[in-house]
Motif scaffolding. Structure first.
Motif, PDB file in Angstrom:
ATOM      1  N   ILE A   1       6.397   0.627   3.650  1.00  0.00           N
ATOM      2  CA  ILE A   1       5.411  -0.450   3.818  1.00  0.00           C
ATOM      3  C   ILE A   1       6.118  -1.797   3.772  1.00  0.00           C
ATOM      4  CG2 ILE A   1       3.357  -1.548   2.851  1.00  0.00           C
ATOM      5  CD1 ILE A   1       2.638   1.150   1.602  1.00  0.00           C
ATOM      6  N   ASP A   2       5.816  -2.645   4.756  1.00  0.00           N
ATOM      7  CA  ASP A   2       6.359  -4.004   4.776  1.00  0.00           C
ATOM      8  C   ASP A   2       5.238  -4.925   5.241  1.00  0.00           C
ATOM      9  OD1 ASP A   2       7.689  -6.406   5.149  1.00  0.00           O
ATOM     10  OD2 ASP A   2       9.543  -5.437   5.813  1.00  0.00           O
ATOM     11  N   THR A   3       4.570  -5.555   4.287  1.00  0.00           N
ATOM     12  CA  THR A   3       3.399  -6.385   4.605  1.00  0.00           C
ATOM     13  C   THR A   3       3.771  -7.682   5.314  1.00  0.00           C
ATOM     14  OG1 THR A   3       3.521  -7.352   2.379  1.00  0.00           O
ATOM     15  CG2 THR A   3       2.058  -5.447   2.683  1.00  0.00           C
ATOM     16  N   LYS A   4       5.062  -8.018   5.327  1.00  0.00           N
ATOM     17  CA  LYS A   4       5.489  -9.223   6.035  1.00  0.00           C
ATOM     18  C   LYS A   4       5.535  -9.020   7.543  1.00  0.00           C
ATOM     19  CE  LYS A   4       8.320 -10.797   2.137  1.00  0.00           C
ATOM     20  NZ  LYS A   4       9.707 -11.131   1.677  1.00  0.00           N
ATOM     21  N   LEU A   5       5.562  -7.751   7.965  1.00  0.00           N
ATOM     22  CA  LEU A   5       5.629  -7.443   9.391  1.00  0.00           C
ATOM     23  C   LEU A   5       4.227  -7.321   9.971  1.00  0.00           C
ATOM     24  CD1 LEU A   5       8.468  -4.753   9.378  1.00  0.00           C
ATOM     25  CD2 LEU A   5       8.673  -7.181   9.968  1.00  0.00           C
ATOM     26  N   LYS A   6       4.069  -7.778  11.204  1.00  0.00           N
ATOM     27  CA  LYS A   6       2.787  -7.683  11.886  1.00  0.00           C
ATOM     28  C   LYS A   6       2.706  -6.450  12.781  1.00  0.00           C
ATOM     29  CE  LYS A   6       1.879 -12.663  11.872  1.00  0.00           C
ATOM     30  NZ  LYS A   6       1.574 -13.849  12.694  1.00  0.00           N
ATOM     31  N   ARG A   7       3.840  -5.844  13.066  1.00  0.00           N
ATOM     32  CA  ARG A   7       3.884  -4.623  13.873  1.00  0.00           C
ATOM     33  C   ARG A   7       4.862  -3.652  13.229  1.00  0.00           C
ATOM     34  NH1 ARG A   7       7.353  -5.256  19.291  1.00  0.00           N
ATOM     35  NH2 ARG A   7       7.361  -3.034  18.865  1.00  0.00           N
ATOM     36  N   HIS A   8       4.981  -2.482  13.816  1.00  0.00           N
ATOM     37  CA  HIS A   8       5.825  -1.435  13.244  1.00  0.00           C
ATOM     38  C   HIS A   8       7.158  -1.346  13.990  1.00  0.00           C
ATOM     39  CE1 HIS A   8       1.840  -0.306  11.713  1.00  0.00           C
ATOM     40  NE2 HIS A   8       2.510   0.186  10.685  1.00  0.00           N
ATOM     41  N   TYR A   9       8.211  -1.112  13.212  1.00  0.00           N
ATOM     42  CA  TYR A   9       9.553  -1.016  13.759  1.00  0.00           C
ATOM     43  C   TYR A   9      10.168   0.324  13.375  1.00  0.00           C
ATOM     44  CZ  TYR A   9       9.195  -6.020  14.647  1.00  0.00           C
ATOM     45  OH  TYR A   9       8.784  -7.249  15.106  1.00  0.00           O
ATOM     46  N   VAL A  10      10.968   0.871  14.277  1.00  0.00           N
ATOM     47  CA  VAL A  10      11.649   2.147  14.060  1.00  0.00           C
ATOM     48  C   VAL A  10      13.148   1.899  14.007  1.00  0.00           C
ATOM     49  CG1 VAL A  10      12.171   4.411  15.050  1.00  0.00           C
ATOM     50  CG2 VAL A  10       9.833   3.523  15.141  1.00  0.00           C
ATOM     51  N   THR A  11      13.802   2.477  12.994  1.00  0.00           N
ATOM     52  CA  THR A  11      15.252   2.362  12.855  1.00  0.00           C
ATOM     53  C   THR A  11      15.849   3.758  12.786  1.00  0.00           C
ATOM     54  OG1 THR A  11      15.007   0.305  11.617  1.00  0.00           O
ATOM     55  CG2 THR A  11      17.144   1.413  11.477  1.00  0.00           C
ATOM     56  N   VAL A  12      16.930   3.975  13.551  1.00  0.00           N
ATOM     57  CA  VAL A  12      17.625   5.266  13.560  1.00  0.00           C
ATOM     58  C   VAL A  12      19.037   5.040  13.052  1.00  0.00           C
ATOM     59  CG1 VAL A  12      18.449   7.180  14.978  1.00  0.00           C
ATOM     60  CG2 VAL A  12      16.242   6.108  15.494  1.00  0.00           C
ATOM     61  N   GLU A  13      19.393   5.733  11.958  1.00  0.00           N
ATOM     62  CA  GLU A  13      20.727   5.632  11.385  1.00  0.00           C
ATOM     63  C   GLU A  13      21.341   7.009  11.250  1.00  0.00           C
ATOM     64  OE1 GLU A  13      20.860   3.472   7.756  1.00  0.00           O
ATOM     65  OE2 GLU A  13      19.704   1.775   8.529  1.00  0.00           O
ATOM     66  N   ARG A  14      22.658   7.037  11.243  1.00  0.00           N
ATOM     67  CA  ARG A  14      23.400   8.288  11.152  1.00  0.00           C
ATOM     68  C   ARG A  14      23.098   9.017   9.849  1.00  0.00           C
ATOM     69  NH1 ARG A  14      28.061  10.575  13.164  1.00  0.00           N
ATOM     70  NH2 ARG A  14      29.343  11.725  11.689  1.00  0.00           N
ATOM     71  N   GLY A  15      22.731  10.304   9.963  1.00  0.00           N
ATOM     72  CA  GLY A  15      22.553  11.140   8.801  1.00  0.00           C
ATOM     73  C   GLY A  15      21.343  10.806   7.948  1.00  0.00           C
ATOM     74  N   GLN A  16      20.410   9.983   8.459  1.00  0.00           N
ATOM     75  CA  GLN A  16      19.240   9.581   7.699  1.00  0.00           C
ATOM     76  C   GLN A  16      17.964   9.898   8.471  1.00  0.00           C
ATOM     77  OE1 GLN A  16      19.381   8.341   4.587  1.00  0.00           O
ATOM     78  NE2 GLN A  16      21.617   8.510   4.648  1.00  0.00           N
ATOM     79  N   PRO A  17      16.852  10.141   7.756  1.00  0.00           N
ATOM     80  CA  PRO A  17      15.582  10.259   8.477  1.00  0.00           C
ATOM     81  C   PRO A  17      15.274   8.964   9.226  1.00  0.00           C
ATOM     82  CG  PRO A  17      15.377  10.973   6.190  1.00  0.00           C
ATOM     83  CD  PRO A  17      16.715  10.315   6.313  1.00  0.00           C
ATOM     84  N   VAL A  18      14.498   9.063  10.278  1.00  0.00           N
ATOM     85  CA  VAL A  18      14.059   7.875  10.998  1.00  0.00           C
ATOM     86  C   VAL A  18      13.255   7.002  10.034  1.00  0.00           C
ATOM     87  CG1 VAL A  18      12.524   7.062  12.842  1.00  0.00           C
ATOM     88  CG2 VAL A  18      14.055   9.008  13.236  1.00  0.00           C
ATOM     89  N   LEU A  19      13.493   5.706  10.055  1.00  0.00           N
ATOM     90  CA  LEU A  19      12.765   4.772   9.194  1.00  0.00           C
ATOM     91  C   LEU A  19      11.700   4.067  10.018  1.00  0.00           C
ATOM     92  CD1 LEU A  19      12.358   3.232   6.532  1.00  0.00           C
ATOM     93  CD2 LEU A  19      14.126   1.615   7.311  1.00  0.00           C
ATOM     94  N   LEU A  20      10.466   4.208   9.600  1.00  0.00           N
ATOM     95  CA  LEU A  20       9.332   3.505  10.206  1.00  0.00           C
ATOM     96  C   LEU A  20       8.861   2.456   9.213  1.00  0.00           C
ATOM     97  CD1 LEU A  20       7.118   3.225  12.412  1.00  0.00           C
ATOM     98  CD2 LEU A  20       5.836   4.991  11.179  1.00  0.00           C
ATOM     99  N   ARG A  21       8.888   1.166   9.620  1.00  0.00           N
ATOM    100  CA  ARG A  21       8.508   0.072   8.726  1.00  0.00           C
ATOM    101  C   ARG A  21       7.350  -0.705   9.325  1.00  0.00           C
ATOM    102  NH1 ARG A  21      11.969  -4.091   8.377  1.00  0.00           N
ATOM    103  NH2 ARG A  21      12.903  -3.576  10.391  1.00  0.00           N
ATOM    104  N   GLY A  22       6.480  -1.215   8.453  1.00  0.00           N
ATOM    105  CA  GLY A  22       5.394  -2.061   8.917  1.00  0.00           C
ATOM    106  C   GLY A  22       4.194  -2.002   8.006  1.00  0.00           C
ATOM    107  N   PRO A  23       3.058  -2.523   8.468  1.00  0.00           N
ATOM    108  CA  PRO A  23       1.834  -2.517   7.662  1.00  0.00           C
ATOM    109  C   PRO A  23       1.395  -1.095   7.325  1.00  0.00           C
ATOM    110  CG  PRO A  23       1.624  -3.957   9.582  1.00  0.00           C
ATOM    111  CD  PRO A  23       2.879  -3.180   9.766  1.00  0.00           C
TER     112      PRO A  23
END
Length: 236
Positions: free
Chosen positions: A17-39
């Motif tokens: 959860i990131d209340t500072k964001l107005k939309r959702h962002y996806v981050t892909v990193e090596r060896g990690q689950p996909v990170l979904l950030r946003g409201p």
């Protein structure tokens, strides 16, 4: 963590959860689950957001989870297999249409039409094929061995690429292994097999699950620690 099956790719994601964001962002990193950030959104809405970007995520996962080879491989470089690193010889073989990799039990030999070095982009698929062939050759027999030892039964074993894990036991009790488990020492591979066999009985990492692991591998923590320190997918 939730999972989404997209074709042959299993996408595992973590929501932040990131209340500072107005939309959702996806981050892909090596060896990690996909990170979904946003409201804040429900898990069903998260899945819909992941599905919208699934094709892009699949492409990025294929890139970031390749073995990390940052420099050209030359004679004297070392490549990893079965818990050890092996001397590598690169030979200029101009008659070949494409490079070839062989393993002689004491060293890797790479025949390259380009010269006496091979670039990461050309090496990666050769290593991937090598690990996959070795996994298909060796893992089913080890699974059968541990089935006899433990009395636990799977519905077979297969090789597949994962996003951020070495192995899995699916809902039908088919054991699935990333080909790069063949980088690891044999006793750690055995731990992975027993771990997944225990998931045929206990699907989650409950106290009962770890008790079952300990019943069959009393010193499992040592192998688990080695696995925790291993860099997922790091081939060199």
């Amino acid at each position: 963590m939730p999972l989404l099956q997209y074709g042959q790719t299993t996408i595992e994601w973590h929501f932040q959860i990131d209340t500072k964001l107005k939309r959702h962002y996806v981050t892909v990193e090596r060896g990690q689950p996909v990170l979904l950030r946003g409201p804040q959104v429900s898990e069903a809405e998260q899945e819909a957001l992941i599905l919208q970007r699934a094709r892009w995520i699949r492409e990025k996962l294929a890139q970031v989870n390749q073995p990390q080879v940052n420099e050209a491989i030359v004679t004297g470089s070392r490549l990893r297999y079965a818990g050890r690193t092996y001397y590598t010889e690169v030979r200029h073989t101009p008659d070949l249409a494409s490079p070839m990799l062989t393993f002689t039990a004491s060293r890797f030999v790479i025949d390259s039409p380009e010269g006496v070095s091979i670039q990461p982009g050309a090496l990666i698929p050769l290593l991937d094929n090598f690990y996959r062939e070795r996994a298909q050759e060796k893992l089913p027999a080890r699974v059968r061995h541990w089935e006899r030892q433990t009395g636990l039964q799977s519905q077979g074993a297969r090789i597949r690429h994962f996003q951020s894990r070495w192995a899995s036991c699916d809902a039908r009790n088919v054991l699935e292994f990333h080909p790069r488990v063949m980088e690891l020492p044999a006793n750690v591979v055995d731990y992975i097999i027993v771990h997944e066999l225990c998931h045929t009985v206990e699907k989650n990492h409950t106290r009962a699950f770890w008790a079952l692991v300990a019943q069959h591998l009393p010193r499992w923590r040592r192998q688990h620690e080695i696995l925790e320190r291993a860099a997922f997918g790091d081939a060199v």
